[in-house]
Structures are given as structure tokens and as C-alpha cells.
Scaffold this motif. Structure first.
Motif, PDB file in Angstrom:
ATOM      1  N   ASN A   1      44.861  23.298 -13.486  1.00  0.00           N
ATOM      2  CA  ASN A   1      46.144  23.157 -12.826  1.00  0.00           C
ATOM      3  C   ASN A   1      46.502  24.422 -12.078  1.00  0.00           C
ATOM      4  OD1 ASN A   1      46.700  20.569 -13.778  1.00  0.00           O
ATOM      5  ND2 ASN A   1      48.850  21.115 -13.887  1.00  0.00           N
ATOM      6  N   ARG A   2      46.895  24.262 -10.878  1.00  0.00           N
ATOM      7  CA  ARG A   2      47.306  25.412 -10.096  1.00  0.00           C
ATOM      8  C   ARG A   2      48.612  25.976 -10.635  1.00  0.00           C
ATOM      9  NH1 ARG A   2      43.868  22.420  -6.483  1.00  0.00           N
ATOM     10  NH2 ARG A   2      44.219  21.044  -8.206  1.00  0.00           N
ATOM     11  N   HIS A   3      48.713  27.255 -10.629  1.00  0.00           N
ATOM     12  CA  HIS A   3      49.970  27.858 -11.069  1.00  0.00           C
ATOM     13  C   HIS A   3      50.991  27.843  -9.950  1.00  0.00           C
ATOM     14  CE1 HIS A   3      49.161  29.270 -15.014  1.00  0.00           C
ATOM     15  NE2 HIS A   3      47.958  29.613 -14.635  1.00  0.00           N
ATOM     16  N   ALA A   4      50.574  28.321  -8.848  1.00  0.00           N
ATOM     17  CA  ALA A   4      51.493  28.395  -7.716  1.00  0.00           C
ATOM     18  C   ALA A   4      50.982  27.477  -6.629  1.00  0.00           C
ATOM     19  CB  ALA A   4      51.550  29.809  -7.203  1.00  0.00           C
ATOM     20  N   GLY A   5      51.790  27.111  -5.761  1.00  0.00           N
ATOM     21  CA  GLY A   5      51.336  26.248  -4.670  1.00  0.00           C
ATOM     22  C   GLY A   5      52.346  25.185  -4.528  1.00  0.00           C
TER      23      GLY A   5
END
Lengths: 243, 284
Positions: free
Chosen positions: B280-284
């Protein structure tokens, strides 16, 4: 309508990276808020802090009278009322579709199996997947998985739904079936925060659109204002890229 | 899920020339094996090991009964040791992943201790030292407990690797559904982790069976110990150990067969697909 979600001066650092820089934002009950912005702009982090999957470095988040960002808060009780849908679906691959939906109501809300089962059947019908009751997630298409994921979140009867790029991992022909379910939800008066690149959805369903870049809110407005008369040059540039 | 097998993915299908080469190679290897076996049998014959007096007692029911009781001893000890390993291993792993540091450190210490110390040493400890401290146990437990704890330490690490292999999004989803830590682990994470590590657990199970041969140290009546008795009685080293080796092979082979069948029934491990493989991407 009163504010359902209030975000005040939210900051989040990952090391030296400021993922969220002093973000303040509120969402009224029943409102659909769409957050757009380039990747790395902090929109997912913002969404993930609303149910505290991500803890803020500083600032406050409230959902009605519950202080989400307070360490002492009973975060699990708050999460019962906040549904979340992920880009990668995150269905539990070892459980059937029905079991995915029934798990939290049975474990958390202590619903009887039979009650949870009834509810699962009802929700699956609502997202158009009644016949997939006993399928395993691995046997579904991406669009079907995401619709199950939405049903799973709805099974907890949340008052807020968070969508983190729900259609970004889908093949183009499956995007619509998911957006249609979301559109229905929005029309039904659900309070929704949606991170997405689907401008068509923003136009059709959003009450308000927020543009984020580099951890800050750059611009916000109704879809009308936003898409026809964006003022900030970064917004204009982003829209030019994406439209 | 019908993904390609590793072989299909790694190697191209052989062409005609290659297939011919493979056939020739197989034939040569088979001949070499036959020659080797013939040479061994010949040596045994020359050494007099094929003489009837070394073999005739295998025609007696009592011999087989005695070996059977040894086999049962082996199975009883191995099954209990495996049960200990699988449950204590879970406790060790839970401690190892605990957020509370004294628990985590204690778990690390226990895991490293039991993983580092040979079973034989632990058996000696139970056999020679514990009784003098007033702890008495049967020979069954003197074999089973050390092997169980030894294996538990390894199993704990195997479990842990499985848990860490479960995509992070699974935890996110469970937590966002308001499941508590316990429910997240036992309803969502662990059932998936197990599927990743079944082959490694199976390998440990085979080692457990073989480790029970230490039973001879405390004269616990397992297969190897009973074989030793036969060897002593009939002065027949090679035939007895040959037969016992075959029994061990069959036992472990059937063990891996059953586990594989079990694994298939449980469903293939969740493949790292779109469903949750990506971080899972943290930021974006």
C-alpha cells in the motif's frame, strides 16, 4: 448540515518528507467530497488518517463528537462507523465472498451468523453480485472484487465511507460498474471522501472537489467552479494533464 | 489458481535434439545406478552378509512385532513433539512480534536458545541433570520434550516469515473493519501465513521424525532403539539397519504425501496477485 468530519491543521511527516502540511478540511453529513491531485500529494495519507490507519504528527481530526486523533480515543469503536475501500481491494483471499462480508459484523458487532448472512445476501444483491455469494475472491474480476469490498465495508453500517483510489487498479471496462455503486451510495446520502482520478465521477457525484499538491490543499470548490474556472496555476496544470 | 509451475516458468520446452540427449543421459545414469547396486550386492555376498543366518529372523512374526512396537514408539513421540512444536512455536512467534519489548526480548532469547542448542544436549539435560534436581520424567518425555522445544523455535521463525509475507493491505483492511488485534491475527493474517509456510513446516515434521532416533540415549523404545536391540541379539548389522532405513523412508514419504494432499485441499496459497500483492502506498 453539520460537519461530520473535521480536520484541523493536520500534519504528517515521514522522516523529512511532509506528507501533510497543515491541512484543514471539513465534510458535511451526506456530502461527497472528491480529493484529486498528483501522486505523492498526500491525498491517500489524508484519507488514511481519518480512520487512523495513519497517525498524525500533529493536528486534530474529529468525526462528529469523536476525537479520532486522540491517542486515548477508543479507535475501534470509531472505526466501526467508518468504512474504507482500498485501491488493491484487500479482500481476504482465504474467505468466501460471503465470509468476507460477514466477518466484521459477527466478530465486532456480535451479530448472529444468520443475521450477518441475511445482511450479506442483501448487500451482495445491492452491488449486483448475488450469485457470487460462495465464490472465493480469486475467482472474481477486479470490478467484482471492488464491489464486494464496498459491500464488506457497508456491512458495518458506517456513517462515513472512505475510498482510496477505488478504480485505479481496474481495467478500464470495469471502472464503470464500481463507480455506479459509488454513485448510488452518494445519492443515498452517505458521507463520502473519495480519492480518485475519475473526473467524470467527480463531476457527477461530488458536492465539492479538493485539489492537493505537496501535502497542502491548493484549491477547493464545487465541481462546476473547479473544472471550468480553476484559479491556481498548479490546479490548471494538473487538470490540463488529466483531462 | 493455475499459475505456471516453477519448471515451466524457468525452462523452455526442450526441442528434439535436447529430448534425445535427455534420453541418452537417463539411460546412462540408470545403467550406472544398476552397476553400483550390483557392486554393493556383490560386496555383501563376498563379505558373507547375505548368509541366511543374518536374514532368517525376518521370517519370524516376533521380529516384525518388535519393529512395529518401535515404529509406534517413534510415531507417538514424533506426533507429540510436533504438537508441542506447532503450539509452542505459535507462542514464541507471538512473543517475537509483540510490541512490548520485555516480551519480545524474552521470546528472542528463548528462540535463539532452543534453536542453537542441539536436541541431543537437551536430552542429556533432561536425562542426567533434571533428575538430580528432583524433576523426574519418563523416557518418552525425555525424548519428546527436547525435540518439541527445539523444533518450536524453528517453527516460530517459519511462522514469522509467513506472517511477514502476508501483504500489509490485509492488516489495513482488517483494522479498518474495527477488528481487534487478536481477531486481525487469527481471522485474517495467520490463516494466510500458514498457507505460505506449509512446505517448510512439513520439512520440520520430517526432521522431528528423524530426531526421535535419539531415543536410544534414554533407551526409549522407538524404531531405532528397537533396531539396535535386534542387531545385538542376532549380530546382524547390515540387514536390520537396511530394513529400518526403508521403513523411515516410507514413513517420511507418506508424511509428505499426506501433507501435500492436505495442502491442496486447503487451497493453493494466495498468489501475490492484484488482490493484495502490491504494497500500500503511503502517500499519493
Amino acid at each position: 448540515m453539520p460537519d461530520r468530519i473535521r480536520i484541523e491543521k493536520a500534519c504528517k511527516h515521514f522522516g523529512t518528507l511532509k506528507a501533510l502540511n497543515n491541512v484543514s478540511l471539513s465534510v458535511r453529513a451526506g456530502e461527497t467530497l472528491v480529493i484529486i491531485g498528483p501522486s505523492g500529494s498526500g491525498k491517500s495519507t489524508l484519507l488514511r488518517s481519518v480512520n487512523r490507519l495513519e497517525a498524525l504528527s500533529s493536528g486534530d481530526i474529529w468525526i462528529d463528537d469523536d476525537h479520532v486523533s486522540n491517542d486515548g480515543a477508543n479507535i475501534r469503536r470509531i472505526r466501526e462507523e467508518v468504512g474504507m475501500v482500498f485501491q488493491d481491494f484487500n479482500l481476504f483471499p482465504h474467505l468466501t465472498v460471503a465470509q468476507n462480508i460477514e466477518l466484521a459484523p459477527v466478530r465486532v458487532k456480535k451479530l448472529k451468523r444468520s443475521q450477518a448472512r441475511e445482511r450479506a445476501v442483501e448487500l451482495l444483491a445491492r452491488v449486483g453480485l448475488a450469485e457470487k455469494h460462495d465464490a472465493l475472491p480469486g475467482q472474481l474480476s477486479g470490478g467484482q472484487k471492488q464491489r464486494v469490498a464496498i459491500a464488506r465495508a457497508l456491512a458495518m453500517d458506517p456513517k462515513v465511507m472512505l475510498f482510496d483510489e477505488p478504480t485505479s487498479a481496474l481495467d478500464p471496462e470495469m471502472v464503470k460498474e464500481v463507480l455506479d455503486v459509488m454513485l448510488d451510495l452518494a445519492k443515498g446520502g452517505m458521507t463520502m471522501m473519495v480519492v480518485t482520478h475519475e473526473m467524470g465521477f467527480a463531476r457527477a457525484a461530488a458536492d465539492r472537489v479538493v485539489f492537493m499538491d505537496q501535502g497542502e490543499i491548493i484549491e477547493e470548490g464545487t465541481p462546476e467552479q473547479f473544472f471550468t474556472a480553476a484559479r491556481n496555476e498548479r490546479t490548471v496544470k494538473f487538470l490540463a494533464h488529466i483531462l | 489458481m493455475s499459475t505456471k509451475s516453477a519448471e515451466e516458468a524457468l525452462f523452455e520446452n526442450p526441442d528434439r535434439r535436447t529430448r534425445a540427449l535427455i534420453r541418452v543421459g537417463t539411460a546412462i545414469a540408470a545403467l550406472a545406478m544398476l552397476a553400483l547396486i550390483a557392486a554393493i550386492v556383490l560386496r555383501f555376498y563376498q563379505a558373507g552378509q547375505l548368509a541366511p543366518r543374518y536374514w532368517e529372523f525376518f521370517a519370524w512374526g516376533s521380529t516384525w512385532k518388535f519393529l512395529l512396537s518401535g515404529l509406534i514408539g517413534t510415531l507417538a513421540s514424533a506426533a507429540m513433539a510436533a504438537a508441542i512444536a506447532l503450539t509452542v512455536g505459535l507462542v514464541f512467534m507471538a512473543g517475537r512480534l509483540s510490541k512490548i519489548w520485555p516480551i519480545r526480548w524474552a521470546a528472542v532469547a528463548l528462540i535463539e536458545f532452543f534453536r542453537g542448542v542441539p536436541s541431543l544436549l537437551l536430552i542429556y539435560f533432561c536425562f542426567l541433570i533434571l533428575p538430580s534436581l528432583g524433576f523426574k520424567m519418563s523416557s518418552y518425555w525425555m525424548v519428546t520434550l527436547p525435540i518439541g522445544l527445539n523444533t518450536a523455535a524453528v517453527v516460530a521463525e517459519v511462522y514469522r516469515s509467513g506472517v511477514l509475507a502476508v501483504p500489509r493491505g490485509q492488516r489495513d483492511a482488517a483494522v479498518s473493519l474495527a477488528l481487534n488485534g487478536w481477531q486481525t491475527f487469527f481471522d485474517v493474517i495467520f490463516p494466510q501465513a500458514i498457507r505460505y509456510v506449509v512446505p517448510s513446516l512439513l520439512a520440520q515434521l520430517v526432521i522431528v521424525v528423524k530426531d526421535t532416533t535419539f531415543g536410544y540415549v534414554v533407551t526409549y523404545g522407538e524404531l531405532m532403539q528397537n533396531a539396535k536391540v535386534l542387531v545385538a541379539n542376532y549380530n546382524s548389522l547390515v540387514p536390520v539397519y537396511l530394513i529400518v532405513a526403508v521403513i523411515y523412508c516410507l514413513l517420511n514419504y507418506s508424511l509428505s504425501k499426506t501433507s501435500r494432499a492436505l495442502n491442496n485441499r486447503m487451497g493453493a496459497p494466495a498468489t501475490l496477485s492484484k488482490a493484495g500483492g502490491r504494497l500500500n502506498r503511503h502517500a499519493g
